[in-house]
Design a protein around this motif. Structure first.
Motif, PDB file in Angstrom:
ATOM      1  N   MET B  49      86.765  77.939  33.596  1.00 40.73           N
ATOM      2  CA  MET B  49      88.176  77.561  33.502  1.00 40.73           C
ATOM      3  C   MET B  49      88.597  76.557  34.571  1.00 40.73           C
ATOM      4  O   MET B  49      89.632  75.913  34.422  1.00 40.73           O
ATOM      5  CB  MET B  49      89.057  78.815  33.644  1.00 40.73           C
ATOM      6  CG  MET B  49      88.929  79.779  32.491  1.00 40.73           C
ATOM      7  SD  MET B  49      89.766  81.325  32.845  1.00 40.73           S
ATOM      8  CE  MET B  49      91.467  80.832  32.703  1.00 40.73           C
ATOM      9  N   ALA B  53      92.350  77.340  38.201  1.00 44.12           N
ATOM     10  CA  ALA B  53      92.854  78.155  37.085  1.00 44.12           C
ATOM     11  C   ALA B  53      92.767  79.651  37.394  1.00 44.12           C
ATOM     12  O   ALA B  53      93.567  80.439  36.894  1.00 44.12           O
ATOM     13  CB  ALA B  53      92.074  77.838  35.813  1.00 44.12           C
ATOM     14  N   VAL B 163      91.947  83.329  27.396  1.00 43.42           N
ATOM     15  CA  VAL B 163      91.082  83.443  28.578  1.00 43.42           C
ATOM     16  C   VAL B 163      89.668  83.801  28.126  1.00 43.42           C
ATOM     17  O   VAL B 163      89.485  84.438  27.087  1.00 43.42           O
ATOM     18  CB  VAL B 163      91.632  84.499  29.566  1.00 43.42           C
ATOM     19  CG1 VAL B 163      92.945  84.045  30.146  1.00 43.42           C
ATOM     20  CG2 VAL B 163      91.787  85.847  28.909  1.00 43.42           C
TER      21      VAL B 163
END
Lengths: 121, 205
Positions: B49, B53, B163
């Motif tokens: 990510m 993040a 996610v």
């Protein structure tokens, strides 16, 4: 014997590095109210020892809504004098490992109390 | 001269203390393993990510603790357990007019009602803890606050909507680690109580 409820809605305080804090926050431990009062302290290389000591004192004496204080063992070593003098039952202090420093039982304050009790120290 | 009865009592206390100590050491190892796995998965999530993040930059302005504890006093020992707010009244009031069998099209609206009741429960618990905070009078502020509290309720959403599974696994690892620390805290409390009784018995000899 009957159990008597003493307190509800107690929190867990965490004093640790960013990764450990992020992990426990993901677990739902974090609390920050409108007054920006947090139940965690993110410790990095810029955090002073005085700041860590102040946070420890806040979590253990000033605040009454904390039941457990989790502190990384590396950070606990910096304020060992405070942990050795700590004698309250609640909040309970627990030393936890961090990403870079594995848990060392010989440095744990609980283990040193065990050694004192068994007379091996 | 130590009486046999007293000596036996001291021995029993020491044996139970050592039993708890053994459990304490095993739980610490378990906690180390869980945290190691959690850190590993967090690192993998950060790799996919981006470093910012998954960092403190994504922490929200408000956070509501969903892992609350309750303290109970049993004899002279304090016991810490996970606190679960009683939602049964909210559930019955939400479903008062509906039968036990809900139609499919009504499930979503009932879930929303349940969620808003849960938010209200959490808000009430936060307000009762900070009674001197008088900024909840405006209705718009309440709604805005409720939206933020809804976000605060699900920490995984702080880091984005979609996610990676590694972040979810890290969340599971750290939640299990929290359960282990709760168990550890209770073991420590029991050990402290035995220590106290042992010192008392020893001093009376």
């Amino acid at each position: 014997m009957a159990e008597k409820r003493v307190q509800d809605n107690a929190l867990v305080a965490v004093i640790a590095d960013e990764d450990t804090i992020t992990g426990f926050l993901l677990a739902g431990v974090g609390h920050k109210d409108k007054k920006r009062q947090e139940n965690f302290l993110l410790v990095d290389n810029k955090t002073s020892q005085a700041r860590i000591e102040q946070a420890f004192r806040d979590f253990t004496t000033k605040r009454e809504d904390i039941a457990i204080v989790l502190i990384s063992q590396k950070i606990a070593d910096d304020i060992r004098h405070l942990l050795n003098d700590y004698d309250k039952v609640i909040p309970t202090i627990l030393e936890i490992p961090s990403k870079d420093h594995p848990y060392d039982p010989s440095k744990d304050s609980i283990m040193s109390k065990v050694k004192r009790m068994t007379g091996t120290e | 001269m130590v009486s046999e009865e007293k000596a036996k009592k001291l021995d029993d206390l020491l044996i139970s203390y050592m039993t708890y100590l053994d459990e304490f050491i095993q739980l610490k190892e378990n906690l180390s393993t869980l945290m190691k796995s959690g850190h590993w998965n967090l690192g993998r999530a950060r790799y996919s990510m981006g470093s910012i993040a998954v960092s403190h930059f994504k922490y929200p302005d408000y956070m509501t603790c969903s892992y609350l504890l309750s303290l109970n006093q049993e004899n002279s020992t304090t016991k810490i357990s996970k606190y679960t707010p009683d939602l049964t009244n909210n559930n019955t009031s939400a479903n008062k007019s509906s039968s036990s069998l809900r139609s499919r099209k009504n499930i979503k609206s009932d879930d929303n009602k349940h969620d808003s009741k849960l938010i209200q429960e959490i808000m009430d618990s936060v307000v009762s803890k900070k009674e001197e905070d008088d900024e909840y009078e405006d209705d718009e502020d309440d709604e805005e606050f409720a939206k933020k509290m809804n976000l605060a309720k699900h920490p995984i959403n702080w880091f984005g909507v979609l996610v990676p599974p590694t972040l979810r696994q890290a969340q599971k690892d750290f939640t299990s680690a929290m359960d282990a620390t709760l168990h550890l805290a209770n073991i420590v409390l029991k050990m402290q109580e035995i220590q106290r009784v042992y010192k008392l018995e020893q001093s009376s000899i």
